[in-house]
Design a protein around this motif. Structure first.
Motif, short mmCIF file in Angstrom:
data_model
loop_
_atom_site.label_atom_id
_atom_site.label_comp_id
_atom_site.label_asym_id
_atom_site.label_seq_id
_atom_site.Cartn_x
_atom_site.Cartn_y
_atom_site.Cartn_z
N ILE A 1 4.79 0.62 0.11
CA ILE A 1 5.36 1.13 -1.14
C ILE A 1 4.35 0.75 -2.22
O ILE A 1 4.18 -0.43 -2.54
N SER A 2 3.66 1.77 -2.71
CA SER A 2 2.56 1.54 -3.65
C SER A 2 3.00 1.97 -5.05
O SER A 2 3.81 2.89 -5.19
N TYR A 3 2.48 1.32 -6.08
CA TYR A 3 2.89 1.69 -7.44
C TYR A 3 2.48 3.13 -7.74
O TYR A 3 3.33 4.00 -7.93
N GLU A 4 1.15 3.40 -7.72
CA GLU A 4 0.73 4.77 -8.04
C GLU A 4 0.01 5.45 -6.88
O GLU A 4 -0.40 6.60 -6.99
N GLY A 5 -0.11 4.74 -5.76
CA GLY A 5 -0.64 5.36 -4.55
C GLY A 5 -2.15 5.39 -4.45
O GLY A 5 -2.69 5.89 -3.46
N ASP A 6 -2.86 4.87 -5.47
CA ASP A 6 -4.33 4.97 -5.42
C ASP A 6 -5.01 3.61 -5.56
O ASP A 6 -6.19 3.53 -5.89
N SER A 7 -4.29 2.53 -5.30
CA SER A 7 -4.88 1.19 -5.41
C SER A 7 -5.80 0.93 -4.21
O SER A 7 -5.70 1.63 -3.19
N PRO A 8 -6.69 -0.09 -4.32
CA PRO A 8 -7.51 -0.45 -3.16
C PRO A 8 -6.65 -0.74 -1.93
O PRO A 8 -7.00 -0.36 -0.81
N LEU A 9 -5.49 -1.37 -2.14
CA LEU A 9 -4.60 -1.67 -1.01
C LEU A 9 -4.14 -0.38 -0.33
O LEU A 9 -4.15 -0.26 0.90
N ALA A 10 -3.79 0.62 -1.16
CA ALA A 10 -3.32 1.90 -0.60
C ALA A 10 -4.43 2.63 0.15
O ALA A 10 -4.17 3.45 1.04
N GLN A 11 -5.70 2.32 -0.21
CA GLN A 11 -6.85 3.00 0.44
C GLN A 11 -7.15 2.39 1.82
O GLN A 11 -7.90 2.99 2.59
N GLN A 12 -6.60 1.20 2.12
CA GLN A 12 -6.86 0.61 3.44
C GLN A 12 -6.34 1.55 4.51
O GLN A 12 -5.37 2.28 4.29
N ASP A 13 -6.98 1.52 5.70
CA ASP A 13 -6.58 2.53 6.69
C ASP A 13 -5.55 2.01 7.69
O ASP A 13 -5.44 2.49 8.79
N CYS A 14 -4.77 0.98 7.26
CA CYS A 14 -3.83 0.38 8.21
C CYS A 14 -2.41 0.91 8.07
O CYS A 14 -1.50 0.45 8.76
N TRP A 15 -2.20 1.88 7.19
CA TRP A 15 -0.82 2.29 6.90
C TRP A 15 -0.38 3.49 7.73
O TRP A 15 -1.11 4.46 7.84
N THR A 16 0.82 3.41 8.28
CA THR A 16 1.42 4.57 8.93
C THR A 16 1.88 5.54 7.85
O THR A 16 1.84 6.76 8.01
N GLU A 17 2.37 4.97 6.74
CA GLU A 17 2.78 5.82 5.62
C GLU A 17 2.59 5.07 4.30
O GLU A 17 2.84 3.87 4.22
N VAL A 18 2.12 5.79 3.29
CA VAL A 18 2.04 5.21 1.94
C VAL A 18 2.95 6.05 1.06
O VAL A 18 2.81 7.27 0.98
N MET A 19 3.94 5.41 0.41
CA MET A 19 4.81 6.14 -0.52
C MET A 19 4.58 5.61 -1.94
O MET A 19 4.87 4.44 -2.21
N PRO A 20 4.05 6.45 -2.84
CA PRO A 20 3.86 5.99 -4.22
C PRO A 20 5.18 6.02 -4.98
O PRO A 20 5.99 6.93 -4.80
N LEU A 21 5.39 5.00 -5.82
CA LEU A 21 6.60 4.99 -6.66
C LEU A 21 6.43 5.93 -7.83
O LEU A 21 7.38 6.55 -8.29
#
Ligand code: AMP
Ligand code: MG
Length: 355
Positions: free
Chosen positions: A278-298
């Motif tokens: 669960i990412s704030y805006e979906g474009d943080s360095p954390l969200a860019q890591q390739d370990c996520w099955t799904e990224v949902m921006p708030l």
């Protein structure tokens, strides 16, 4: 008490272009007969009962599986109706008037000394009652049609994520209640701010913040002194009289583990575990890591914190329901404005898995 969990749940859609008084009347009839109705507010959906019918209120506790020590909020059609359920000390009246004028109708709940007519079950035996005038027409309209306040906690099972859509209510309580009013998505998305007006140590009017919400510290600034009890103080008080479960350390919990990511440390995924972010805006360095099955921006539309607040509980639910995700990771949010209330909910959701 046994409750029928196999009843038909009707969903009545509220069309803002129609005259809704027929719907308010129909819902009020169910409440007057001792039934329960899920009703939208601008924050989350409430599970309403006639506040003056102790037996109906008991059903709210039964359906939610809510512990009896956890008091309910009473919804009023307008601020004038406060006098029907509380006895406001003269020294606090000017402050109550100021807060009511500034924030009602709106997402603020005031905890005030209760009148005798409010059944003890509503307040869990406390001498105070939580009062709210929501800006949503539906809750106010039904309360007006009923002629009594409506006691309504959030329309979810105890400890679960609060519902911000009629569909989420039906998932939580479908089959257990006769009627849901569908007013679409809630416009604030995080539960009301709970304030207890009081006198400070110098005898000046002040408010204690019992739960953070859309009426933020920033909005209260300049109106009165704001006392925010520390987490430790609240926990100690809650241990003595656990009178605000919004104050319990763990609450608002998804079924899956939810962890808050500490931005100071890199995220290290464990082998064999699938993670959703669960990412704030979906474009943080954390969200860019390739370990996520799904990224949902708030806040995908960069509506920033206000957009994030509206989507928070729906995104938590969606992650919880995603079968490909084992563990939910949430990014920390800025703790200004409504961000403070969101971080409060995320921290409690994370605490639910600590033990
Ligand atoms: P809910 O609507 O499920 O979010 O719960 C209502 C919230 O209001 C809970 O956190 C309650 O503890 C709080 N509340 C209700 N009545 C009182 C009261 N008399 N004093 C303090 N908190 C209250
Ligand atoms: Mg709740």
């Amino acid at each position: 008490m046994l409750y029928n969990f196999a009843m038909e749940t009707r969903v009545l859609e509220i069309d803002p272009l129609e005259d809704c008084r027929k719907i308010w009347k129909e819902a009020a009839e169910v409440l007057a007969a001792g039934g329960l109705v899920a009703i939208p507010t601008e924050t989350v959906y409430g599970l309403g009962a006639d506040a003056f019918n102790a037996e109906a209120v008991a059903q709210v506790f039964a359906v939610k599986e809510r512990p009896s020590f956890d008091p309910l909020i009473c919804h009023l059609p307008n601020a004038k109706a406060l006098k029907d359920i509380c006895v406001i000390p003269a020294e606090l009246q000017p402050l109550v008037d100021t807060l009511a004028k500034e924030f009602w109708p709106g997402p603020m709940t005031l905890v005030l000394p209760k009148a005798d007519c409010v059944p003890d079950i509503v307040t869990s035996g406390l001498p105070t009652v939580a009062c709210r005038v929501t800006s949503h027409e539906a809750m106010r309209g039904v309360a007006r049609a009923l002629g009594h306040p409506i006691a309504a906690p959030s329309a979810n099972r105890f400890g679960h994520i609060s519902p911000t859509s009629a569909a989420a209510v039906v998932k939580e309580l479908g089959g257990a209640i006769p009627l849901v009013l569908d007013g679409g998505a809630c416009s604030e998305g995080v539960e009301s701010t709970i304030l207890a007006p009081c006198l400070d140590e110098k005898g000046k009017p002040a408010v204690r913040v019992l739960r953070e919400g859309p009426v933020t510290r920033e909005k209260l600034r300049g109106l009165c002194k704001v006392i925010k009890p520390s987490k430790r103080q609240l926990e100690e008080e809650a241990a003595k009289t656990p009178n605000a479960p919004g104050q319990l350390k763990s609450h608002y919990a998804p079924n899956k583990p939810l962890l808050l990511h500490d931005p100071k440390t890199p995220f290290e995924p464990q082998e064999g575990v699938s993670y959703g972010l669960i990412s704030y805006e979906g474009d943080s360095p954390l969200a860019q890591q390739d370990c996520w099955t799904e990224v949902m921006p708030l806040s995908p539309g960069s509506g920033r914190l206000a957009e994030a607040a509206v989507r928070l509980f729906a995104v938590m639910r969606a992650m919880d329901e995603n079968e490909d995700v084992d563990v939910i990771i949430a990014e920390e949010l800025p703790t200004v404005n409504i961000g403070a209330a969101m971080m409060d909910r995320l921290t409690r959701a994370a605490a639910a898995r600590e033990h």
